[in-house]
Design an enzyme around this catalytic site. Structure first.
Site, mmCIF file in Angstrom:
data_model
loop_
_atom_site.group_PDB
_atom_site.id
_atom_site.type_symbol
_atom_site.label_atom_id
_atom_site.label_comp_id
_atom_site.label_asym_id
_atom_site.label_seq_id
_atom_site.Cartn_x
_atom_site.Cartn_y
_atom_site.Cartn_z
ATOM 1 C CB SER A 116 -0.859 0.060 1.264
ATOM 2 O OG SER A 116 -1.718 -1.027 1.338
ATOM 3 C CG HIS A 137 -3.111 -1.295 -3.393
ATOM 4 N ND1 HIS A 137 -3.720 -0.092 -3.149
ATOM 5 C CD2 HIS A 137 -2.884 -1.840 -2.170
ATOM 6 C CE1 HIS A 137 -3.833 0.089 -1.855
ATOM 7 N NE2 HIS A 137 -3.344 -0.957 -1.229
ATOM 8 C CD GLU A 149 -5.212 2.287 -5.866
ATOM 9 O OE1 GLU A 149 -5.788 3.379 -5.758
ATOM 10 O OE2 GLU A 149 -4.301 1.941 -5.075
ATOM 11 C CG ASN A 187 -4.826 4.135 0.750
ATOM 12 O OD1 ASN A 187 -5.997 4.029 1.132
ATOM 13 N ND2 ASN A 187 -3.987 3.120 0.777
HETATM 14 P P1 NAD Z 1 -0.988 -9.984 7.547
HETATM 15 O O1 NAD Z 1 -0.133 -9.660 8.726
HETATM 16 O O2 NAD Z 1 -2.419 -10.347 7.761
HETATM 17 O O3 NAD Z 1 -0.323 -11.211 6.748
HETATM 18 C C1 NAD Z 1 1.036 -11.267 6.395
HETATM 19 C C2 NAD Z 1 1.400 -12.733 6.209
HETATM 20 O O4 NAD Z 1 2.733 -12.789 5.662
HETATM 21 C C3 NAD Z 1 1.412 -13.537 7.508
HETATM 22 O O5 NAD Z 1 0.679 -14.734 7.329
HETATM 23 C C4 NAD Z 1 2.891 -13.836 7.733
HETATM 24 O O6 NAD Z 1 3.127 -15.098 8.361
HETATM 25 C C5 NAD Z 1 3.421 -13.839 6.309
HETATM 26 N N1 NAD Z 1 4.846 -13.581 6.195
HETATM 27 C C6 NAD Z 1 5.536 -12.581 6.814
HETATM 28 N N2 NAD Z 1 6.838 -12.651 6.437
HETATM 29 C C7 NAD Z 1 6.936 -13.704 5.569
HETATM 30 C C8 NAD Z 1 8.022 -14.276 4.857
HETATM 31 N N3 NAD Z 1 9.264 -13.769 4.935
HETATM 32 N N4 NAD Z 1 7.780 -15.353 4.069
HETATM 33 C C9 NAD Z 1 6.535 -15.870 3.983
HETATM 34 N N5 NAD Z 1 5.472 -15.366 4.641
HETATM 35 C C10 NAD Z 1 5.680 -14.289 5.437
HETATM 36 O O7 NAD Z 1 -0.826 -8.749 6.556
HETATM 37 P P2 NAD Z 1 -1.870 -8.218 5.477
HETATM 38 O O8 NAD Z 1 -2.814 -7.275 6.134
HETATM 39 O O9 NAD Z 1 -2.379 -9.376 4.716
HETATM 40 O O10 NAD Z 1 -0.924 -7.309 4.548
HETATM 41 C C11 NAD Z 1 -0.053 -7.886 3.606
HETATM 42 C C12 NAD Z 1 0.367 -6.836 2.595
HETATM 43 O O11 NAD Z 1 -0.795 -6.285 1.963
HETATM 44 C C13 NAD Z 1 1.129 -5.639 3.149
HETATM 45 O O12 NAD Z 1 2.077 -5.231 2.196
HETATM 46 C C14 NAD Z 1 0.038 -4.586 3.340
HETATM 47 O O13 NAD Z 1 0.538 -3.281 3.317
HETATM 48 C C15 NAD Z 1 -0.801 -4.859 2.110
HETATM 49 N N6 NAD Z 1 -2.205 -4.416 2.199
HETATM 50 C C16 NAD Z 1 -2.921 -4.581 3.345
HETATM 51 C C17 NAD Z 1 -4.253 -4.178 3.387
HETATM 52 C C18 NAD Z 1 -5.069 -4.344 4.638
HETATM 53 O O14 NAD Z 1 -6.086 -3.650 4.779
HETATM 54 N N7 NAD Z 1 -4.719 -5.263 5.519
HETATM 55 C C19 NAD Z 1 -4.858 -3.608 2.240
HETATM 56 C C20 NAD Z 1 -4.099 -3.498 1.068
HETATM 57 C C21 NAD Z 1 -2.773 -3.883 1.064
#
Ligand code: NAD
Length: 411
Positions: A116, A137, A149, A187
């Site tokens: 993001s 995204h 996006e 955003n």
């Molecule tokens: P999350 O914490 O729910 O999930 C992240 C996952 O990645 C976890 O299961 C973790 O175990 C795994 N992980 C971490 N390091 C790792 C590695 N080295 N190898 C393999 N797996 C690994 O996070 P999320 O909310 O799903 O966000 C993930 C991405 O999406 C981020 O870049 C975030 O900015 C982006 N994002 C989040 C949202 C939101 O609202 N949550 C919206 C859009 C984009």
């Protein structure tokens, strides 16, 4: 069957896995270990079952989607056409996690990041595959939110963007392409929806419930800015504001507002802590945040222009009489501020007007695209309104791009 690898089986990775598997893609779901992937697959199974119960899909479609998800490891990615990373929001961690995978991916495979806030170009460069890296995204929850996006890094090949956009559409999403800039489209352009609302509160125009009511009643927004920021969480919302404001060189339009930052310091983060602008502990939310006692009220010089602006902007003409003078001014300030931000985003080369309109409707459920809305209101009236609003402030935040001297926020 085409295959997508997804790194990260958390909130976003699992959601994207559900989207792709439902669209009949094989999904290689990878996380820190296989049990974590299995657990994510089981949580997807529950959501698929709910979709069957609600007649959104048939049992056989749900079974097929479930069977398409293969908990996998780094070793298994050689058959992936597309690889999406959705792990923690940290560039160094993303780079170190992607490098060993890249060594096993086919040389034609496209790499997409769900980041993001990080630079897609930096990520592509640091993994040594800038020409085939882009942003994809998704919004949370990915199976429900319609927008993707598609972010163009500095070196991303146009064919990669076309292919990823076409895949996202096949996955039943709407696509807005954009440049690799802070906050991308949604955003960034949505910031003044929250910030101008907090400024109206700071100015003592009304309490938050009346501000939310103005946006819903006159504008047809599904949620008012305070309900929405309570839902998002003020910690997340203010962190996004700060990051985007800093990265765009601190324009006054995107500046944080002290009252909201105070909510974060006080730990009243919104629904997740039970209280934010509203107290969510009872059956109905109760508004608990009040305008500051020393707020400077009085904006009567805007009444006439606000009436004209509201009449031109609303799909609900009876709302004009039902709302107070102050609510009309509030609506005018907030809608003019987001229309202006959309204009700035187009001016800064973030995306086309058409893509910005798609993004704000599909990404945050705005009732109209902001450029279309502005045309319906009438460009002359919008410019006149921004000029009247500008005369009430000394920070220049209502100055539109075409008459700006260049000092108000280009990066
Ligand atoms: P999350 O914490 O729910 O999930 C992240 C996952 O990645 C976890 O299961 C973790 O175990 C795994 N992980 C971490 N390091 C790792 C590695 N080295 N190898 C393999 N797996 C690994 O996070 P999320 O909310 O799903 O966000 C993930 C991405 O999406 C981020 O870049 C975030 O900015 C982006 N994002 C989040 C949202 C939101 O609202 N949550 C919206 C859009 C984009």
């Amino acid at each position: 069957m085409p295959t997508v690898g997804i790194l990260g089986a958390g909130a976003m990775g699992a959601g994207i896995a559900q989207v792709a598997s439902t669209a009949q893609w094989r999904v290689r779901l990878i996380d820190v270990d296989l049990p974590t992937c299995e657990a994510a697959k089981q949580s997807i199974a529950k959501r698929l079952a709910r979709n069957v119960e609600k007649n959104r899909m048939s049992q056989s479609e749900a079974d097929a989607a479930f069977a398409n998800i293969l908990p996998s490891t780094h070793e298994d990615v050689s058959d992936c056409d597309l690889f999406i990373e959705a792990i923690v929001e940290d560039l160094n961690i993303k780079v170190s996690a992607l490098k060993p995978i890249l060594a096993r991916l086919g040389t034609e495979a496209i790499i997409a990041t769900n980041t993001s806030s990080l630079s897609v170009s930096d990520l592509g460069e640091r993994i040594g595959a800038a020409d085939r890296t882009c942003g994809m995204h998704f919004f949370n929850p990915a199976p429900i939110m319609k927008l993707v996006e598609v972010v163009r890094g500095n070196a991303t090949q146009p064919s990669v963007l076309d292919r990823v956009s076409s895949i996202a559409r096949d996955w039943n999403k709407q696509v807005a392409q954009c440049a690799d800039t802070p906050g991308f489209i949604v955003n960034r352009v949505a910031r003044p929806y929250y910030l101008e609302a907090f400024r109206c509160l700071e100015d003592g125009l009304a309490d938050p419930a009346a501000i939310d009511d103005a946006m819903k009643t006159i504008g047809g927004f599904r949620m008012g800015p305070f309900e929405l920021t309570d839902f998002i969480g003020h910690d997340v919302n203010t962190a996004t504001t700060r990051s985007i404001w800093e990265q765009w060189n601190r324009p006054s339009r995107l500046a944080p507002v002290a009252i909201q930052e105070q909510l974060v310091s006080d730990g009243t983060l919104g629904r997740k802590t039970g209280c934010g602008v509203y107290d969510w502990s009872g059956e109905q939310p109760v508004c608990v945040l009040r305008p500051p006692q020393d707020a400077a009220t009085g904006v009567s010089n805007l009444d006439d222009i606000a009436i004209r602006f509201c009449e031109a902007a609303t799909a609900n003409p009876e709302s004009i009489a039902r709302c107070s003078d102050r609510q009309r001014v509030i609506f005018t300030r907030i809608l003019a501020a987001i229309i202006n931000e959309a204009a700035w985003a187009a001016h800064d080369g973030v995306a086309t007007e058409a893509d910005i309109d798609i993004a704000m409707q599909a990404g945050v459920n705005y009732p109209h695209g902001l450029f279309n809305w502005s045309r319906d209101i009438g460009s002359d009236l919008v410019v006149m309104t921004l000029s009247a609003l500008n005369a009430t402030t000394d920070d220049g935040r209502f100055i539109p791009p075409l008459i700006d001297s260049g000092e108000h926020g280009s990066p």
